[in-house]
Design a protein around this motif. Sequence first.
Motif, PDB file in Angstrom:
ATOM      1  N   GLY A 115       5.535  25.903  32.791  1.00 52.01           N
ATOM      2  CA  GLY A 115       6.206  26.922  31.993  1.00 52.01           C
ATOM      3  C   GLY A 115       7.628  26.534  31.637  1.00 52.01           C
ATOM      4  O   GLY A 115       8.145  25.505  32.084  1.00 52.01           O
ATOM      5  N   GLU A 116       8.264  27.381  30.810  1.00 54.59           N
ATOM      6  CA  GLU A 116       9.681  27.232  30.451  1.00 54.59           C
ATOM      7  C   GLU A 116      10.002  25.839  29.923  1.00 54.59           C
ATOM      8  O   GLU A 116      10.927  25.168  30.396  1.00 54.59           O
ATOM      9  CB  GLU A 116      10.566  27.571  31.662  1.00 54.59           C
ATOM     10  CG  GLU A 116      10.342  28.990  32.168  1.00 54.59           C
ATOM     11  CD  GLU A 116      11.275  29.387  33.297  1.00 54.59           C
ATOM     12  OE1 GLU A 116      12.186  28.597  33.638  1.00 54.59           O
ATOM     13  OE2 GLU A 116      11.104  30.482  33.848  1.00 54.59           O
ATOM     14  N   MET A 117       9.238  25.403  28.929  1.00 51.35           N
ATOM     15  CA  MET A 117       9.388  24.039  28.429  1.00 51.35           C
ATOM     16  C   MET A 117       9.289  24.006  26.908  1.00 51.35           C
ATOM     17  O   MET A 117       8.493  24.723  26.299  1.00 51.35           O
ATOM     18  CB  MET A 117       8.295  23.157  29.051  1.00 51.35           C
ATOM     19  CG  MET A 117       8.317  21.711  28.583  1.00 51.35           C
ATOM     20  SD  MET A 117       7.283  20.648  29.639  1.00 51.35           S
ATOM     21  CE  MET A 117       5.692  21.473  29.530  1.00 51.35           C
ATOM     22  N   THR A 118      10.112  23.172  26.295  1.00 45.87           N
ATOM     23  CA  THR A 118      10.086  22.969  24.849  1.00 45.87           C
ATOM     24  C   THR A 118       9.919  21.491  24.549  1.00 45.87           C
ATOM     25  O   THR A 118      10.495  20.644  25.235  1.00 45.87           O
ATOM     26  CB  THR A 118      11.396  23.474  24.197  1.00 45.87           C
ATOM     27  OG1 THR A 118      11.523  24.867  24.437  1.00 45.87           O
ATOM     28  CG2 THR A 118      11.402  23.231  22.687  1.00 45.87           C
ATOM     29  N   ALA A 119       9.112  21.199  23.529  1.00 46.32           N
ATOM     30  CA  ALA A 119       8.937  19.819  23.057  1.00 46.32           C
ATOM     31  C   ALA A 119       9.354  19.748  21.591  1.00 46.32           C
ATOM     32  O   ALA A 119       8.954  20.592  20.789  1.00 46.32           O
ATOM     33  CB  ALA A 119       7.492  19.378  23.201  1.00 46.32           C
ATOM     34  N   VAL A 120      10.161  18.761  21.273  1.00 50.58           N
ATOM     35  CA  VAL A 120      10.506  18.468  19.881  1.00 50.58           C
ATOM     36  C   VAL A 120      10.094  17.029  19.610  1.00 50.58           C
ATOM     37  O   VAL A 120      10.476  16.118  20.350  1.00 50.58           O
ATOM     38  CB  VAL A 120      12.017  18.636  19.599  1.00 50.58           C
ATOM     39  CG1 VAL A 120      12.301  18.387  18.114  1.00 50.58           C
ATOM     40  CG2 VAL A 120      12.497  20.027  19.996  1.00 50.58           C
ATOM     41  N   VAL A 121       9.294  16.844  18.577  1.00 55.21           N
ATOM     42  CA  VAL A 121       8.848  15.491  18.201  1.00 55.21           C
ATOM     43  C   VAL A 121       9.482  15.151  16.857  1.00 55.21           C
ATOM     44  O   VAL A 121       9.198  15.779  15.842  1.00 55.21           O
ATOM     45  CB  VAL A 121       7.314  15.389  18.126  1.00 55.21           C
ATOM     46  CG1 VAL A 121       6.915  13.940  17.831  1.00 55.21           C
ATOM     47  CG2 VAL A 121       6.663  15.871  19.414  1.00 55.21           C
ATOM     48  N   THR A 122      10.360  14.161  16.891  1.00 56.24           N
ATOM     49  CA  THR A 122      11.062  13.698  15.691  1.00 56.24           C
ATOM     50  C   THR A 122      10.281  12.552  15.075  1.00 56.24           C
ATOM     51  O   THR A 122       9.858  11.636  15.787  1.00 56.24           O
ATOM     52  CB  THR A 122      12.481  13.221  16.065  1.00 56.24           C
ATOM     53  OG1 THR A 122      13.192  14.301  16.682  1.00 56.24           O
ATOM     54  CG2 THR A 122      13.235  12.732  14.842  1.00 56.24           C
ATOM     55  N   ARG A 123      10.092  12.618  13.754  1.00 57.26           N
ATOM     56  CA  ARG A 123       9.391  11.524  13.068  1.00 57.26           C
ATOM     57  C   ARG A 123      10.284  10.894  12.013  1.00 57.26           C
ATOM     58  O   ARG A 123      10.780  11.565  11.107  1.00 57.26           O
ATOM     59  CB  ARG A 123       8.122  12.035  12.393  1.00 57.26           C
ATOM     60  CG  ARG A 123       7.348  10.921  11.662  1.00 57.26           C
ATOM     61  CD  ARG A 123       6.252  11.456  10.782  1.00 57.26           C
ATOM     62  NE  ARG A 123       5.548  10.383  10.070  1.00 57.26           N
ATOM     63  CZ  ARG A 123       4.707  10.586   9.062  1.00 57.26           C
ATOM     64  NH1 ARG A 123       4.435  11.823   8.658  1.00 57.26           N
ATOM     65  NH2 ARG A 123       4.121   9.570   8.460  1.00 57.26           N
ATOM     66  N   TYR A 124      10.489   9.588  12.171  1.00 57.25           N
ATOM     67  CA  TYR A 124      11.125   8.783  11.129  1.00 57.25           C
ATOM     68  C   TYR A 124      10.007   8.059  10.398  1.00 57.25           C
ATOM     69  O   TYR A 124       9.372   7.163  10.957  1.00 57.25           O
ATOM     70  CB  TYR A 124      12.119   7.795  11.740  1.00 57.25           C
ATOM     71  CG  TYR A 124      13.394   8.437  12.231  1.00 57.25           C
ATOM     72  CD1 TYR A 124      14.469   8.644  11.359  1.00 57.25           C
ATOM     73  CD2 TYR A 124      13.525   8.845  13.555  1.00 57.25           C
ATOM     74  CE1 TYR A 124      15.638   9.246  11.801  1.00 57.25           C
ATOM     75  CE2 TYR A 124      14.688   9.447  14.015  1.00 57.25           C
ATOM     76  CZ  TYR A 124      15.743   9.642  13.129  1.00 57.25           C
ATOM     77  OH  TYR A 124      16.898  10.242  13.585  1.00 57.25           O
ATOM     78  N   SER A 125       9.729   8.489   9.183  1.00 60.30           N
ATOM     79  CA  SER A 125       8.559   7.975   8.448  1.00 60.30           C
ATOM     80  C   SER A 125       8.760   6.534   7.997  1.00 60.30           C
ATOM     81  O   SER A 125       9.843   6.156   7.539  1.00 60.30           O
ATOM     82  CB  SER A 125       8.303   8.873   7.236  1.00 60.30           C
ATOM     83  OG  SER A 125       7.184   8.413   6.526  1.00 60.30           O
ATOM     84  N   GLY A 126       7.684   5.756   8.148  1.00 60.50           N
ATOM     85  CA  GLY A 126       7.738   4.357   7.736  1.00 60.50           C
ATOM     86  C   GLY A 126       7.073   4.099   6.398  1.00 60.50           C
ATOM     87  O   GLY A 126       6.912   2.950   5.977  1.00 60.50           O
ATOM     88  N   GLY A 127       6.663   5.158   5.716  1.00 60.51           N
ATOM     89  CA  GLY A 127       6.101   5.013   4.369  1.00 60.51           C
ATOM     90  C   GLY A 127       4.598   4.873   4.318  1.00 60.51           C
ATOM     91  O   GLY A 127       3.997   4.899   3.249  1.00 60.51           O
ATOM     92  N   ILE A 128       3.940   4.718   5.471  1.00 64.89           N
ATOM     93  CA  ILE A 128       2.476   4.612   5.492  1.00 64.89           C
ATOM     94  C   ILE A 128       1.905   5.968   5.901  1.00 64.89           C
ATOM     95  O   ILE A 128       2.270   6.527   6.933  1.00 64.89           O
ATOM     96  CB  ILE A 128       2.011   3.518   6.494  1.00 64.89           C
ATOM     97  CG1 ILE A 128       2.539   2.154   6.075  1.00 64.89           C
ATOM     98  CG2 ILE A 128       0.480   3.497   6.593  1.00 64.89           C
ATOM     99  CD1 ILE A 128       2.271   1.046   7.088  1.00 64.89           C
ATOM    100  N   LYS A 129       1.028   6.511   5.070  1.00 63.01           N
ATOM    101  CA  LYS A 129       0.433   7.825   5.372  1.00 63.01           C
ATOM    102  C   LYS A 129      -0.515   7.708   6.560  1.00 63.01           C
ATOM    103  O   LYS A 129      -1.292   6.769   6.653  1.00 63.01           O
ATOM    104  CB  LYS A 129      -0.307   8.369   4.144  1.00 63.01           C
ATOM    105  CG  LYS A 129       0.631   8.770   3.001  1.00 63.01           C
ATOM    106  CD  LYS A 129      -0.119   9.507   1.923  1.00 63.01           C
ATOM    107  CE  LYS A 129       0.801   9.925   0.784  1.00 63.01           C
ATOM    108  NZ  LYS A 129       1.810  10.909   1.185  1.00 63.01           N
ATOM    109  N   LEU A 130      -0.447   8.687   7.446  1.00 63.14           N
ATOM    110  CA  LEU A 130      -1.292   8.668   8.643  1.00 63.14           C
ATOM    111  C   LEU A 130      -2.539   9.533   8.480  1.00 63.14           C
ATOM    112  O   LEU A 130      -3.479   9.402   9.260  1.00 63.14           O
ATOM    113  CB  LEU A 130      -0.502   9.163   9.865  1.00 63.14           C
ATOM    114  CG  LEU A 130       0.754   8.373  10.254  1.00 63.14           C
ATOM    115  CD1 LEU A 130       1.379   8.968  11.497  1.00 63.14           C
ATOM    116  CD2 LEU A 130       0.438   6.915  10.484  1.00 63.14           C
ATOM    117  N   GLY A 131      -2.535  10.432   7.480  1.00 68.75           N
ATOM    118  CA  GLY A 131      -3.666  11.353   7.330  1.00 68.75           C
ATOM    119  C   GLY A 131      -3.566  12.477   8.349  1.00 68.75           C
ATOM    120  O   GLY A 131      -2.864  12.362   9.356  1.00 68.75           O
TER     121      GLY A 131
END
Length: 209
Positions: free
Chosen positions: A97-113
């Motif tokens: 409990g009591e937890m936050t996740a932040v996922v930062t994405r620096y895009s490399g130009g290739i689509k992941l779908g």
Amino acid sequence: MLMNSTAYLIPEHSVLFEEEIKKSVFITQLAHTPSINSAKAFIDQVKREHSAARHNCWAFVAGRPENSMMWGFSDDGEPSGTAGKPILAQLSGSGIGEMTAVVTRYSGGIKLGTGGLVKAYGGGVQQALKLIQTIEKKITTHLRLELDYAFVAIAQAELSRYDAIEVESQYTDKVVLIVEVEVNFADELTQSIINKSGAKAMVSAVENN
């Protein structure tokens, strides 16, 4: 409202996990956030740190792990359902409990779908969770003890037996103690002090603000 007295796990510290997937860099940060406000403050902090990133997707479980009223998530510009929900699924499934996740994405130009994004965001949190150490959050309550000086030693022995902590005291014609104890032990401690004082000690619950 009844308080759930069961202890639960919370993060002991923040963690960071970084990986590169098809030239996109994903940085996952997990932190202890004991309220929705602190969760939002952490999200804002990461967004400021990574203001150049295209996406800062997030989710939080701000209270007990099973309390969905304290959950939140955002795809932050990624296709709907590809980021926030996979992040939340990992958090809510962790039992922490009591937890936050932040996922930062620096895009490399290739689509992941869409499938690739779900896997990347959920997978990053899954890996970060393996790094986290937890501690147990005990649920406590406060009791007010009013007693004669003759029973102070008896009361203090009982407080020690139940790992109760004295948080406030007042010594006048009588002794008044405010103590903090685990919810699970409150009734037992109350009865024990009343019994050992011959019902001369008064014990009552203190309303939590």
